[in-house]
Design a protein around this motif. Sequence first.
Motif, mmCIF file in Angstrom:
data_model
loop_
_atom_site.group_PDB
_atom_site.id
_atom_site.type_symbol
_atom_site.label_atom_id
_atom_site.label_comp_id
_atom_site.label_asym_id
_atom_site.label_seq_id
_atom_site.Cartn_x
_atom_site.Cartn_y
_atom_site.Cartn_z
ATOM 1 N N CYS A 115 0.830 -1.211 0.000
ATOM 2 C CA CYS A 115 0.000 0.000 0.000
ATOM 3 C C CYS A 115 0.865 1.262 0.000
ATOM 4 C CB CYS A 115 -0.897 0.013 1.240
ATOM 5 S SG CYS A 115 -1.941 -1.457 1.401
ATOM 6 N N ASP A 116 0.604 2.122 -0.968
ATOM 7 C CA ASP A 116 1.249 3.428 -1.007
ATOM 8 C C ASP A 116 0.945 4.153 0.301
ATOM 9 O OD1 ASP A 116 2.786 5.327 -2.299
ATOM 10 O OD2 ASP A 116 1.068 6.334 -3.196
ATOM 11 N N THR A 117 1.998 4.636 0.985
ATOM 12 C CA THR A 117 1.844 5.259 2.296
ATOM 13 C C THR A 117 2.904 6.346 2.457
ATOM 14 O OG1 THR A 117 1.125 3.117 3.198
ATOM 15 C CG2 THR A 117 1.681 4.845 4.781
ATOM 16 N N HIS A 118 2.478 7.513 2.925
ATOM 17 C CA HIS A 118 3.412 8.639 3.052
ATOM 18 C C HIS A 118 3.273 9.320 4.414
ATOM 19 C CE1 HIS A 118 4.253 8.410 -1.259
ATOM 20 N NE2 HIS A 118 2.952 8.253 -1.422
ATOM 21 N N ALA A 119 4.423 9.688 4.979
ATOM 22 C CA ALA A 119 4.423 10.509 6.188
ATOM 23 C C ALA A 119 4.121 11.958 5.803
ATOM 24 C CB ALA A 119 5.782 10.419 6.877
ATOM 25 N N PRO A 120 3.523 12.722 6.700
ATOM 26 C CA PRO A 120 3.330 14.148 6.414
ATOM 27 C C PRO A 120 4.677 14.795 6.088
ATOM 28 C CG PRO A 120 2.116 13.510 8.383
ATOM 29 C CD PRO A 120 2.988 12.336 8.011
ATOM 30 N N GLY A 121 4.713 15.601 5.034
ATOM 31 C CA GLY A 121 5.952 16.257 4.643
ATOM 32 C C GLY A 121 6.842 15.424 3.747
ATOM 33 N N ASP A 122 6.403 14.254 3.367
ATOM 34 C CA ASP A 122 7.168 13.410 2.443
ATOM 35 C C ASP A 122 7.431 14.199 1.157
ATOM 36 O OD1 ASP A 122 8.075 11.489 0.591
ATOM 37 O OD2 ASP A 122 6.874 9.899 1.498
ATOM 38 N N PRO A 123 8.699 14.299 0.693
ATOM 39 C CA PRO A 123 8.994 15.028 -0.548
ATOM 40 C C PRO A 123 8.191 14.539 -1.746
ATOM 41 C CG PRO A 123 11.025 14.505 0.609
ATOM 42 C CD PRO A 123 9.924 13.789 1.331
ATOM 43 N N GLU A 124 7.742 13.276 -1.713
ATOM 44 C CA GLU A 124 6.903 12.747 -2.789
ATOM 45 C C GLU A 124 5.647 13.595 -2.991
ATOM 46 O OE1 GLU A 124 5.725 9.352 -5.445
ATOM 47 O OE2 GLU A 124 7.614 10.136 -4.636
ATOM 48 N N LEU A 125 5.180 14.213 -1.886
ATOM 49 C CA LEU A 125 3.949 15.003 -1.947
ATOM 50 C C LEU A 125 4.183 16.387 -2.552
ATOM 51 C CD1 LEU A 125 2.517 14.019 1.558
ATOM 52 C CD2 LEU A 125 2.147 12.924 -0.666
ATOM 53 N N ASP A 126 5.445 16.721 -2.815
ATOM 54 C CA ASP A 126 5.722 17.958 -3.553
ATOM 55 C C ASP A 126 5.468 17.770 -5.040
ATOM 56 O OD1 ASP A 126 6.534 19.123 -1.188
ATOM 57 O OD2 ASP A 126 8.655 18.655 -1.498
ATOM 58 N N TYR A 159 6.711 4.018 -6.604
ATOM 59 C CA TYR A 159 5.997 3.205 -7.587
ATOM 60 C C TYR A 159 6.197 1.706 -7.368
ATOM 61 C CZ TYR A 159 6.552 7.828 -9.676
ATOM 62 O OH TYR A 159 6.584 9.179 -9.878
ATOM 63 N N SER A 160 7.437 1.261 -7.286
ATOM 64 C CA SER A 160 7.712 -0.165 -7.154
ATOM 65 C C SER A 160 7.541 -0.632 -5.717
ATOM 66 C CB SER A 160 9.140 -0.477 -7.614
ATOM 67 O OG SER A 160 9.479 -1.821 -7.314
ATOM 68 N N ALA A 161 6.954 -1.821 -5.568
ATOM 69 C CA ALA A 161 6.787 -2.394 -4.235
ATOM 70 C C ALA A 161 8.125 -2.722 -3.588
ATOM 71 C CB ALA A 161 5.936 -3.650 -4.324
ATOM 72 N N PHE A 162 9.190 -2.862 -4.377
ATOM 73 C CA PHE A 162 10.493 -3.253 -3.847
ATOM 74 C C PHE A 162 11.271 -2.088 -3.252
ATOM 75 C CE2 PHE A 162 9.561 -6.654 -6.822
ATOM 76 C CZ PHE A 162 10.044 -7.793 -6.184
ATOM 77 N N THR A 163 11.005 -0.874 -3.699
ATOM 78 C CA THR A 163 11.856 0.265 -3.347
ATOM 79 C C THR A 163 11.532 0.799 -1.958
ATOM 80 O OG1 THR A 163 12.009 0.880 -5.678
ATOM 81 C CG2 THR A 163 12.614 2.560 -4.065
ATOM 82 N N GLY A 164 12.539 0.782 -1.078
ATOM 83 C CA GLY A 164 12.387 1.357 0.249
ATOM 84 C C GLY A 164 11.343 0.678 1.099
ATOM 85 N N SER A 165 11.141 -0.645 0.910
ATOM 86 C CA SER A 165 10.141 -1.369 1.693
ATOM 87 C C SER A 165 10.715 -2.724 2.105
ATOM 88 C CB SER A 165 8.865 -1.585 0.872
ATOM 89 O OG SER A 165 9.030 -2.652 -0.044
ATOM 90 N N THR A 166 9.922 -3.477 2.847
ATOM 91 C CA THR A 166 10.332 -4.807 3.289
ATOM 92 C C THR A 166 9.785 -5.900 2.373
ATOM 93 O OG1 THR A 166 8.403 -4.979 4.770
ATOM 94 C CG2 THR A 166 10.436 -4.055 5.694
ATOM 95 N N PHE A 167 9.268 -5.515 1.221
ATOM 96 C CA PHE A 167 8.630 -6.459 0.311
ATOM 97 C C PHE A 167 9.599 -7.548 -0.149
ATOM 98 C CE2 PHE A 167 7.074 -7.334 -4.164
ATOM 99 C CZ PHE A 167 5.993 -8.101 -3.772
ATOM 100 N N GLY A 168 10.781 -7.137 -0.617
ATOM 101 C CA GLY A 168 11.753 -8.102 -1.103
ATOM 102 C C GLY A 168 12.179 -9.079 -0.021
ATOM 103 N N ILE A 188 1.837 2.285 -14.051
ATOM 104 C CA ILE A 188 2.747 2.933 -13.097
ATOM 105 C C ILE A 188 3.241 1.909 -12.077
ATOM 106 C CG2 ILE A 188 3.022 4.814 -11.435
ATOM 107 C CD1 ILE A 188 0.803 6.322 -12.889
ATOM 108 N N GLY A 189 2.468 1.674 -11.027
ATOM 109 C CA GLY A 189 2.923 0.797 -9.958
ATOM 110 C C GLY A 189 3.093 -0.652 -10.372
ATOM 111 N N ILE A 190 2.133 -1.181 -11.134
ATOM 112 C CA ILE A 190 2.243 -2.580 -11.543
ATOM 113 C C ILE A 190 3.432 -2.771 -12.473
ATOM 114 C CG2 ILE A 190 1.149 -4.341 -13.000
ATOM 115 C CD1 ILE A 190 -1.427 -3.851 -11.615
ATOM 116 N N PHE A 191 3.607 -1.866 -13.428
ATOM 117 C CA PHE A 191 4.734 -2.006 -14.349
ATOM 118 C C PHE A 191 6.065 -1.891 -13.610
ATOM 119 C CE2 PHE A 191 7.927 -0.300 -17.283
ATOM 120 C CZ PHE A 191 7.918 -1.299 -18.233
ATOM 121 N N ALA A 192 6.185 -0.904 -12.722
ATOM 122 C CA ALA A 192 7.444 -0.722 -11.990
ATOM 123 C C ALA A 192 7.750 -1.940 -11.122
ATOM 124 C CB ALA A 192 7.360 0.535 -11.125
#
Length: 241
Positions: A115-126, A159-168, A188-192
């Motif tokens: 699940c896409d999840t962001h902390a308040p102030g995450d640069p992604e939200l810029d 986008y990718s489930a692998f990046t910066g997560s515990t998925f892998g 987007i997400g599925i392709f990545a």
Amino acid sequence: MELLLAGTPDRALDALVAASPEDRADLRALRDELFLVAHAAPAVSPPPRLRARLLASRPRPRRPKRPVFVVLDMINDYLTPGGPLEVPRARDVVPALKRRIGEAREKGVPIIYVCDTHAPGDPELDVWPSHAIEGTRGPEVWPEIAPEKGDHVIPKRTYSAFTGSTFGALLDDLGADEIILTGCATEIGIFATAKDALERGFVVTVPPDCQAGMSALAEQVTLTTMSALAPFEPRYLRPAS
């Protein structure tokens, strides 16, 4: 014809002609013609010794044995009508996805929600409108397909489930060698996620009735592209450690 005679895999040939009805028709005609030529050739019975040797040397096909079922980004902020990052087509696949999740549970296939999840102030939200803020209902799974006891829920930031997560790491712990990938958004997400999974050696299957892009055209192009890609050094063929 050259590609056919060279033994090019059907997956690659079908992907090459997918965008053109004329090319698809030509490929079908070529396959039919080659079949007729082969069928017209006189049959030759191999010597018993040769036949026995060929049968004895024929490798037994190996296939992936440890699939996981992944539900990507089917969250409130993407499925709620009028949301800033709404994927309207995602609501249409919920019934089929709910059915397939149930079938996977019955077979004992691990279910993983990413699940896409962001902390308040995450640069992604810029870059994107504010969405999926942790602590709100935004990153929670759509209620009709909510996780059950024993399922895995993993947050991700991009986008990718692998990046910066515990998925892998979870896939490694489960010994997975195949990913049944569902959810949104396809282009987007599925392709990545699929691209990263293939490069890590996972077989990736995307059920067409359980994926949703921003448009039918985007889905078709993305699914066709992914159909031409094979896993790099497939995990199910690697020697047991």
